[in-house]
Motif scaffolding. Structure first.
Motif: not given
Length: 588
Positions: A445-465
């Motif tokens: 959290s103190h470095s700008g990452t949150h588990w929900t947004s990490s999963l969301l971005f991974s979803l985006v990457c999978e959809l692109v691939r």
């Protein structure tokens, strides 16, 4: 990997992915409202204009100094669009800003008994696009910058003016980046002045146009190309064909790459990512063939990269998918059959900086999975070099910390995410899922990452691939996997486990096992947290009792842990948090 980017993008222009495989027609609309016929001043702005008018009369009467005050640029544009602005630039005719403000402040103090903040003198700095000395102060909680009207002349191979002199309002307007930013508000006549005779019409019609021929404007300052993109995307305006052609000109793109400081480019890109339409900004960057000029990788780093970046068009595809996911629920969006789990969107709504980080991360998709080694042979993601060297963003908005972590999570930890994977069965589902969420690449959290947004971005990457829209059923199945995973996190009560504290701290652990603290302590604390995950109802006393039993039975061999980590300042941990070297000393 994604194939046929151009064909996919053509489809994306008319049909966009929406949660769970539902599609919709969607076009980017002009965001700005109809412009007002006249500017409506706040009480503070009205009082400011009155005082400026009175003071100019005072100067003329007492010192025979004649000057005119005009508010310029963004404030005029925004007020005509019905938007407030607390930042006012005032241009003076035939007078420098500092002497004017110093006398203005004295006049207010002596004649009006109005206190004003101290005057700050900002020296000219051509390298940072500050070509004139500026006087800055604050009055009625309005930030004020005072400069003189000016005209500028540039050398052929430099963006630093060779000559800056007092100019007329027309000359000052013509040197600006675009016509909608060249408008003035005359504080004496209380009227808008459009010396280019195009600014008001372009504002009404939603057009981005340069006051002079675009090649001339861009040669004077190539950074204006990027500013045109920023304003076009911010307001949903259209660029003129001549401007687009000039932006694609090889000489302009070469100048943008070689003559403009990377800090200035990064600053403009940061503003685009924080605007209301970051997707449109990325689309324009690609439409104008500017991707490699902006997302620049130094040649010495690119030469040692593990592979070559993919098509820049993948950045548009990734941002389009992200934008569509985040836009669900807006009035123009149809309701999908299988929506993305709302938990995955929760942190975006709570933290405005998260949206900018996600869009900037998506715009880096051509660098997905590419690494390089530094002089010490340490491996880094190539996007780190783009953020640090190509854009000079540093850790603004946690970009340098969070975006490489997003890619690390997507490519190493979350890709192919499914509850059916073996890694989530041992030692138990709750423990393995909890440890995954607490991995620093997924949540810090103190470095700008949150588990929900990490999963969301991974979803985006999978959809692109997966090809984005090229396989509707695969895309729908992918979204449902992430939804099922997120639902299970909630069912197991793990949504907030990422920030939970250990039931026992380091001092309590060392006191219980009667040993001095050291790197081994971290390993035992990780085991303590595994116990917490396995026993959600457990308390500190129960945890302490368990730890004593584990140590006395030898299932946790503290002495062996001390020996295995001796000489190490920090125990290296794996995904689950336990040191690989010491794993055998903590087996049940």
């Amino acid at each position: 990997m994604l194939l046929h980017c151009s064909q996919l993008l053509k489809r994306l222009h008319t049909v966009l992915f929406v949660r769970g495989g539902v599609f919709q027609n969607m076009s980017l609309k002009r965001l700005a409202p109809e412009i007002r016929q006249q500017i409506h001043l706040t009480d503070a702005e009205d009082q400011l204009c009155t005082l400026l008018d009175e003071f100019t009369h005072h100067l003329e009467k007492e010192q025979d100094i004649r000057t005119t005050c005009r508010i310029s640029g963004g404030w005029v544009r925004d007020k005509l669009l019905g938007q407030d602005s607390n930042d006012i630039d005032i241009c003076l005719s035939d007078m420098m800003g500092v002497p004017f403000v110093e006398q203005f402040v004295a006049y207010l103090s002596d004649n009006k008994r109005i206190p004003v903040n101290k005057v700050a003198k900002i020296e000219s700095n051509p390298d940072q696009s500050k070509h004139l000395e500026t006087a800055r102060t604050t009055l009625f909680d309005i930030e004020l910058d005072f400069v003189n009207l000016r005209s500028e002349a540039y050398a052929e191979h430099s963006r630093i003016p060779t000559e800056v002199k007092f100019g007329t309002p027309l000359e000052d307007a013509l040197r600006r980046d675009i016509t909608i930013n060249s408008l003035f508000y005359n504080v004496h006549t209380r009227s808008v002045e459009d010396f280019t005779e195009k600014g008001l019409d372009d504002l009404r019609n939603g057009v981005v146009r340069t006051p002079l021929p675009p090649l001339e404007t861009f040669r004077d300052d190539p950074l204006r190309v990027i500013r045109c993109i920023r304003f076009a995307s911010r307001f949903g305006f259209e660029m003129t064909p001549e401007l687009r052609d000039a932006a694609r000109d090889d000489s302009i793109q070469e100048a943008l790459t070689s003559k403009i400081s990377r800090e200035r480019i990064g600053e403009e890109l940061d503003k685009m990512m924080k605007s209301v339409q970051p997707l449109r900004a990325v689309q324009l960057i690609n439409e104008l063939s500017l991707y490699h000029c902006i997302f620049h990788v130094p040649d010495n780093i690119l030469a040692v990269a593990s592979s070559t970046p993919t098509s820049p068009e993948t950045s548009t595809i990734a941002c389009t998918i992200l934008d569509n996911i985040l836009s669900i629920g807006s009035p123009s969006t149809s309701q999908p059959v299988a929506p993305v789990h709302p938990t995955l969107l929760s942190h975006v709504s709570r933290d405005p900086g998260t949206k900018a980080r996600l869009f900037l991360a998506a715009s880096f998709f051509p660098f997905y999975g590419i690494t390089y080694k530094d002089r010490k042979q340490r491996e880094h993601y190539l996007i780190e070099a783009v953020i640090r060297e190509g854009l000079k963003l540093g850790n603004k908005n946690y970009y340098l910390d969070a975006i490489p972590a997003l890619y690390g999570a997507a490519s190493e930890l979350i890709v192919g995410l499914s509850l059916n994977q073996d890694r989530f069965k041992n030692p138990s589902e709750r423990v393995s899922l909890g440890l995954l969420l607490r991995n620093p690449k997924i949540h810090k959290s103190h470095s700008g990452t949150h588990w929900t947004s990490s999963l969301l971005f991974s979803l985006v990457c999978e959809l692109v691939r997966l090809g984005g829209l090229s396989n509707d059923e695969a895309a729908k199945e992918c979204v449902e996997r992430y939804n099922t995973f997120t639902t299970r996190i909630g069912e197991l009560g793990l949504s907030d486990i990422v920030d939970a504290k250990h039931l026992l701290d380091g001092n309590e652990v060392t006191n219980l096992v009667e040993s001095k603290p050291g790197p081994w302590t971290r390993i035992v604390l990780d085991k303590v947290f595994e116990w917490q995950l396995e026993h959600p109802e457990g308390d500190k006393a129960a945890c302490a009792s368990w730890l004593k039993e584990e140590c006395s039975s030898g299932r946790i061999d503290v002495q062996a842990l001390i020996e295995s980590t001796s000489g190490s300042k920090r125990a290296q941990t794996n995904e689950g948090g336990t040191s690989k070297r010491a794993k055998r000393q903590t087996q049940p």
